[in-house]
Every structure is written in C-alpha cells, then in structure tokens.
Design a protein around this motif. Sequence first.
Motif, mmCIF file in Angstrom:
data_model
loop_
_atom_site.group_PDB
_atom_site.id
_atom_site.type_symbol
_atom_site.label_atom_id
_atom_site.label_comp_id
_atom_site.label_asym_id
_atom_site.label_seq_id
_atom_site.Cartn_x
_atom_site.Cartn_y
_atom_site.Cartn_z
ATOM 1 N N HIS A 1 -4.686 -1.209 2.111
ATOM 2 C CA HIS A 1 -4.553 -1.118 3.563
ATOM 3 C C HIS A 1 -5.315 -2.157 4.373
ATOM 4 N N ALA A 2 -5.757 -3.253 3.764
ATOM 5 C CA ALA A 2 -6.407 -4.303 4.567
ATOM 6 C C ALA A 2 -5.419 -4.832 5.602
ATOM 7 N N SER A 3 -5.850 -4.919 6.846
ATOM 8 C CA SER A 3 -4.950 -5.300 7.942
ATOM 9 C C SER A 3 -4.976 -6.795 8.235
ATOM 10 N N ILE A 4 -5.740 -7.566 7.466
ATOM 11 C CA ILE A 4 -5.730 -9.016 7.596
ATOM 12 C C ILE A 4 -5.441 -9.614 6.213
ATOM 13 N N CYS A 5 -5.111 -10.885 6.184
ATOM 14 C CA CYS A 5 -4.826 -11.549 4.913
ATOM 15 C C CYS A 5 -6.089 -11.587 4.055
ATOM 16 N N CYS A 6 -5.914 -11.381 2.770
ATOM 17 C CA CYS A 6 -7.025 -11.409 1.820
ATOM 18 C C CYS A 6 -6.708 -12.408 0.710
ATOM 19 N N LEU A 7 -7.591 -13.381 0.520
ATOM 20 C CA LEU A 7 -7.470 -14.289 -0.615
ATOM 21 C C LEU A 7 -8.412 -13.777 -1.689
ATOM 22 N N MET A 8 -7.848 -13.400 -2.826
ATOM 23 C CA MET A 8 -8.620 -12.732 -3.865
ATOM 24 C C MET A 8 -8.423 -13.437 -5.204
ATOM 25 N N GLY B 1 0.807 -1.207 0.000
ATOM 26 C CA GLY B 1 0.000 0.000 0.000
ATOM 27 C C GLY B 1 0.843 1.261 0.000
ATOM 28 N N ARG B 2 0.158 2.376 -0.021
ATOM 29 C CA ARG B 2 0.857 3.654 -0.092
ATOM 30 C C ARG B 2 1.743 3.908 1.116
ATOM 31 N N SER B 3 1.371 3.374 2.273
ATOM 32 C CA SER B 3 2.161 3.605 3.483
ATOM 33 C C SER B 3 3.100 2.446 3.806
ATOM 34 N N ASP B 4 3.158 1.424 2.941
ATOM 35 C CA ASP B 4 3.991 0.251 3.201
ATOM 36 C C ASP B 4 5.385 0.419 2.603
ATOM 37 N N HIS B 5 6.333 -0.252 3.236
ATOM 38 C CA HIS B 5 7.682 -0.276 2.676
ATOM 39 C C HIS B 5 7.691 -1.170 1.438
ATOM 40 N N ARG B 6 8.327 -0.696 0.375
ATOM 41 C CA ARG B 6 8.438 -1.463 -0.865
ATOM 42 C C ARG B 6 9.915 -1.647 -1.194
ATOM 43 N N ASP B 7 10.309 -2.900 -1.377
ATOM 44 C CA ASP B 7 11.650 -3.157 -1.881
ATOM 45 C C ASP B 7 11.569 -3.027 -3.398
ATOM 46 N N TRP B 8 11.853 -1.826 -3.900
ATOM 47 C CA TRP B 8 11.635 -1.514 -5.312
ATOM 48 C C TRP B 8 12.409 -2.446 -6.240
ATOM 49 N N ARG B 9 13.473 -3.056 -5.741
ATOM 50 C CA ARG B 9 14.282 -3.927 -6.596
ATOM 51 C C ARG B 9 13.526 -5.180 -7.033
ATOM 52 N N PHE B 10 12.640 -5.684 -6.157
ATOM 53 C CA PHE B 10 11.947 -6.943 -6.429
ATOM 54 C C PHE B 10 10.428 -6.816 -6.343
ATOM 55 N N ALA B 11 9.939 -5.596 -6.149
ATOM 56 C CA ALA B 11 8.516 -5.395 -5.884
ATOM 57 C C ALA B 11 7.658 -5.741 -7.106
ATOM 58 N N VAL B 12 6.540 -6.414 -6.849
ATOM 59 C CA VAL B 12 5.557 -6.682 -7.895
ATOM 60 C C VAL B 12 4.343 -5.782 -7.665
ATOM 61 N N ASP B 13 3.578 -5.580 -8.705
ATOM 62 C CA ASP B 13 2.349 -4.797 -8.599
ATOM 63 C C ASP B 13 1.197 -5.746 -8.271
ATOM 64 N N PRO B 14 0.649 -5.711 -7.052
ATOM 65 C CA PRO B 14 -0.398 -6.668 -6.668
ATOM 66 C C PRO B 14 -1.610 -6.647 -7.594
ATOM 67 N N GLY B 15 -2.033 -5.459 -8.034
ATOM 68 C CA GLY B 15 -3.191 -5.385 -8.915
ATOM 69 C C GLY B 15 -2.965 -6.117 -10.217
#
Length: 273
Positions: free
Chosen positions: A264-271, A116-130
Amino acid sequence: MSSYASLIVNLDLGPDAASRVALAARLAERFGARLIGSASRSIIPALPLEAGFAAQTLIEQWREIAAEELQEIEAGLIKLAGPAAGTALRTGMDEPTPFLVEQAHAADLLIIGRQGRSDHRDWRFAVDPGSILLEAGRPVLVVPPATDRLSAQRIVIAWKDTREARRAVWDALPFLKAAEEVFVFTAGESPETSGARGLQDYLRQHGVNARILPDATIREACIADELVERARQEGADLLVSGAYGHSRTREWILGGVTRDLLDHASICCLMSH
C-alpha cells in the motif's frame, strides 16, 4: 551506476497499465534509455485428463485469445510510448512472473505496478512483485495505481546498514545524482550507529548532498507507513529501500516492511534485494 541504459516495464490490460507505460516512457526519455515492454499470459488451464480432444480444442482457443490480447498490448505500447528507436516488446505464453524474471537480464531497472490487496489486478498478466524483487537480480520500481509521472527531484532513502539497503542506494544513483534534494531516514537509530554518516559521505563522493532526517521513534508495526509519511512531509515522490526476504520450502517469505510497502505505499518505491 551512472545511468540506466535499458528499462523494462511490465504490461497488462488493466486500468493502470496506461499510466505505468507513460511513466516508463518519460523515464526512458530522461535517461536516454531503451524501453522494453514485457507481457506474458499463461494459456494452460487445469483440465481433467479425460477431457482428451476437447481439451486440445480449448487450449487452441485460449491460445488464440491470448495472441489477440498480446496484440492489443503491443498496440497500446506503441500508442503510449511511441515508435521511438529502441522501443521493443517481449511477449510470451507462459506464467507472467517467471517470464519477467527471465527477461530481467536485459534491463538495468524493472518497472512494475503495485498489486496490493485493495488494488485491481489483471490476473491474466499479473506478476508477483515480491517474487520479482527477490528473484530478478535487478532493482525494481514499484508504481502505485494511477501514477503516470515521477519527478524524483526529492528522494527519501530508507537507510539500514545492510546489504539490501547498500544495493538499493547504488541502484538508485542515476535518480539520486539528478535529484534536487536527497534525505536519509533511519528508523529508531542514530546517524552514528546506523552508518548514515558514512552513507552521507559516500553520496557526497558521487555529487549527492544528502541530508539526514531527525531520528523518530516509531513502532515496528508501522515503519512502512512512517517512511511514506516522512517522504510526503519532505515533498518526495520516490522512496529508496532495500527489499528483505528469504526462501522457505521454495516460497519467498517477505519481511514485514517490504511486504507493507508493496501492499500500500502511495508513492513510487525503488527497491533492491
């Protein structure tokens, strides 16, 4: 789906990678599944054409750095998941998102970190969840930061009688069949008009006794927050939901609820899409 035979977890060197791998390893043990780690790092920077030989030298240096980082990731996977039979690592030097989409054919479930916007992203290996959700053709478990366990003993299904939600329920059956309690939540619709009664009967055929939660009147703008809050009220740590989006000029446009859950969901989401 009766069980998961193969899980892929996306890897990086960020602060939440260890907890994500630990969670994935526990799930692999629970389902008797093969665990595959996936990591890819792009090494092609934007360099001016006139860079010439210097550009090639830089690319080789970046390639060496990327190889060292991938070795570090492999060591971390072995340390956290153990050298169990079947555990594997797939690495590449390519854009991370298309690489993971390509690897998805080998898995029943993809496990990625929330970004999310407030989460740390390791830009080197980050994937786009959407993009992963809408392109991979596999269910995706989105894990919040600092989450190393998923009991999934109490699960909430965010139900809407759509293709995406029906797919998500099917994809989540291994979790649903093992859960102690399953709840069906329909936002702003009655059980009769939403198809929740039919879903309840369908799940019963699979040995899952689901309870339909009382209807709630909520604003469209806060459906994702309400879903997570209802899950927490029921003591659930897993939310099952369809993933909604469409393609426009080669870019994926996510639905509002899907976008908010990913952010920003604070629990695991299976989508599933």
